[in-house]
Design a protein around this motif. Structure first.
Motif, mmCIF file in Angstrom:
data_model
loop_
_atom_site.group_PDB
_atom_site.id
_atom_site.type_symbol
_atom_site.label_atom_id
_atom_site.label_comp_id
_atom_site.label_asym_id
_atom_site.label_seq_id
_atom_site.Cartn_x
_atom_site.Cartn_y
_atom_site.Cartn_z
ATOM 1 N N THR A 1 5.374 -3.473 3.602
ATOM 2 C CA THR A 1 4.245 -3.392 2.670
ATOM 3 C C THR A 1 3.293 -2.239 2.966
ATOM 4 N N ASN A 2 3.318 -1.713 4.172
ATOM 5 C CA ASN A 2 2.355 -0.700 4.649
ATOM 6 C C ASN A 2 0.921 -1.213 4.627
ATOM 7 N N ALA A 3 0.712 -2.507 4.470
ATOM 8 C CA ALA A 3 -0.640 -3.067 4.384
ATOM 9 C C ALA A 3 -1.200 -3.476 5.744
ATOM 10 N N LYS A 4 -0.355 -3.531 6.764
ATOM 11 C CA LYS A 4 -0.828 -3.878 8.107
ATOM 12 C C LYS A 4 -0.623 -2.673 9.016
ATOM 13 N N LEU A 5 -1.738 -2.253 9.612
ATOM 14 C CA LEU A 5 -1.714 -1.120 10.526
ATOM 15 C C LEU A 5 -2.379 -1.520 11.831
ATOM 16 N N LYS A 6 -2.187 -0.699 12.827
ATOM 17 C CA LYS A 6 -2.914 -0.791 14.094
ATOM 18 C C LYS A 6 -3.716 0.495 14.214
ATOM 19 N N VAL A 7 -4.957 0.377 14.673
ATOM 20 C CA VAL A 7 -5.851 1.517 14.805
ATOM 21 C C VAL A 7 -6.331 1.598 16.249
ATOM 22 N N VAL B 1 0.846 -1.189 0.000
ATOM 23 C CA VAL B 1 0.000 0.000 0.000
ATOM 24 C C VAL B 1 0.884 1.243 0.000
ATOM 25 N N GLU B 2 0.620 2.132 -0.943
ATOM 26 C CA GLU B 2 1.252 3.450 -0.929
ATOM 27 C C GLU B 2 0.335 4.333 -0.091
ATOM 28 N N LEU B 3 0.790 4.676 1.102
ATOM 29 C CA LEU B 3 -0.079 5.388 2.046
ATOM 30 C C LEU B 3 -0.624 6.690 1.471
ATOM 31 N N ASP B 4 0.181 7.448 0.740
ATOM 32 C CA ASP B 4 -0.308 8.703 0.167
ATOM 33 C C ASP B 4 -1.487 8.474 -0.773
ATOM 34 N N ARG B 5 -1.490 7.349 -1.464
ATOM 35 C CA ARG B 5 -2.596 7.041 -2.373
ATOM 36 C C ARG B 5 -3.802 6.493 -1.613
ATOM 37 N N TYR B 6 -3.570 5.883 -0.453
ATOM 38 C CA TYR B 6 -4.655 5.309 0.340
ATOM 39 C C TYR B 6 -5.405 6.381 1.131
ATOM 40 N N LEU B 7 -4.711 7.455 1.481
ATOM 41 C CA LEU B 7 -5.335 8.523 2.260
ATOM 42 C C LEU B 7 -6.524 9.103 1.499
ATOM 43 N N GLY B 8 -7.432 9.716 2.246
ATOM 44 C CA GLY B 8 -8.606 10.330 1.634
ATOM 45 C C GLY B 8 -9.873 9.654 2.110
ATOM 46 N N ARG B 9 -10.958 9.918 1.403
ATOM 47 C CA ARG B 9 -12.279 9.407 1.788
ATOM 48 C C ARG B 9 -12.574 8.073 1.111
ATOM 49 N N TRP B 10 -13.170 7.188 1.917
ATOM 50 C CA TRP B 10 -13.647 5.888 1.444
ATOM 51 C C TRP B 10 -15.111 5.734 1.854
ATOM 52 N N TYR B 11 -15.908 5.124 0.980
ATOM 53 C CA TYR B 11 -17.305 4.807 1.278
ATOM 54 C C TYR B 11 -17.409 3.324 1.612
ATOM 55 N N GLU B 12 -18.083 3.038 2.706
ATOM 56 C CA GLU B 12 -18.285 1.650 3.089
ATOM 57 C C GLU B 12 -19.365 1.042 2.208
ATOM 58 N N VAL B 13 -19.027 -0.063 1.542
ATOM 59 C CA VAL B 13 -19.956 -0.783 0.675
ATOM 60 C C VAL B 13 -20.721 -1.813 1.491
ATOM 61 N N ALA B 14 -19.990 -2.532 2.347
ATOM 62 C CA ALA B 14 -20.573 -3.581 3.200
ATOM 63 C C ALA B 14 -19.581 -3.864 4.318
ATOM 64 N N ARG B 15 -20.078 -4.541 5.371
ATOM 65 C CA ARG B 15 -19.226 -4.857 6.523
ATOM 66 C C ARG B 15 -19.778 -6.066 7.251
#
Length: 173
Positions: A99-105, A32-46
């Motif tokens: 990879t920047n694909a694993k984060l902790k929140v 994951v390129e974090l700069d490209r991942y930043l921004g708004r996302w819409y939840e489709v399903a969960r």
């Protein structure tokens, strides 16, 4: 006090107990390129969880913070797409710098949960987010999802081993 110390492990276990939608979740598929991942996302399903009960029109917005962490702002409309707005602000940190694909929140205190970008579009138009236990899953898009996008993301999640019958579609305007 001793009773509280004995009860603490049971309380923590209760927090993580629950069905797993994927008993053997895969590792993230792409970096994951974090700069490209930043921004708004819409939840489709969960996978529906206590902290998102009744939420519609859900979005997540990611931005950089001065301390190097990532600001996480989740917004939902309680009860209906035009219901009252509820927000939760948290922070995230990368734990797999290869990879920047694993984060902790974290949304409160010292408690951190896994946030793994399991898969994503090459152009960052969609993402599938989960974690190591297989109990959490979010399907996200950059713009309001169409039925075709919802079906395609659901099929991709199924191909990754997730129980898509557990998915709760998110309503948007």
């Amino acid at each position: 006090m001793k009773l509280w110390l004995l009860a603490l492990p049971l309380l923590l276990a209760a927090c993580v107990a629950g069905p797993s939608g994927n008993p053997s979740p895969p590792q993230p598929a792409k970096s994951v390129e974090l700069d490209r991942y930043l921004g708004r996302w819409y939840e489709v399903a969960r996978y529906d969880m206590r902290f998102e009960k009744g939420c519609e029109g859900v979005t997540a917005e990611y931005s950089t913070r001065p301390d190097g962490l990532i600001r996480v702002l989740n917004t939902c409309h309680q009860g209906a797409v035009d219901g009252p707005v509820k927000t939760s602000e948290g922070k995230a940190r990368v734990v797999d710098t290869a990879t920047n694909a694993k984060l902790k929140v974290s949304f409160f205190g010292p408690f951190w949960g896994d946030y793994w970008v399991m898969d994503r579009a090459d152009d960052y138009s969609w993402a599938i987010v989960g974690e190591g236990s297989g109990k959490y899953l979010w399907l996200l898009t950059r713009k309001l999802p169409t039925d075709l996008e919802r079906e395609a993301l659901t099929a991709r999640a199924k191909a990754l081993g997730y129980d898509t019958a557990m998915l709760r579609p998110t309503k948007h305007f």
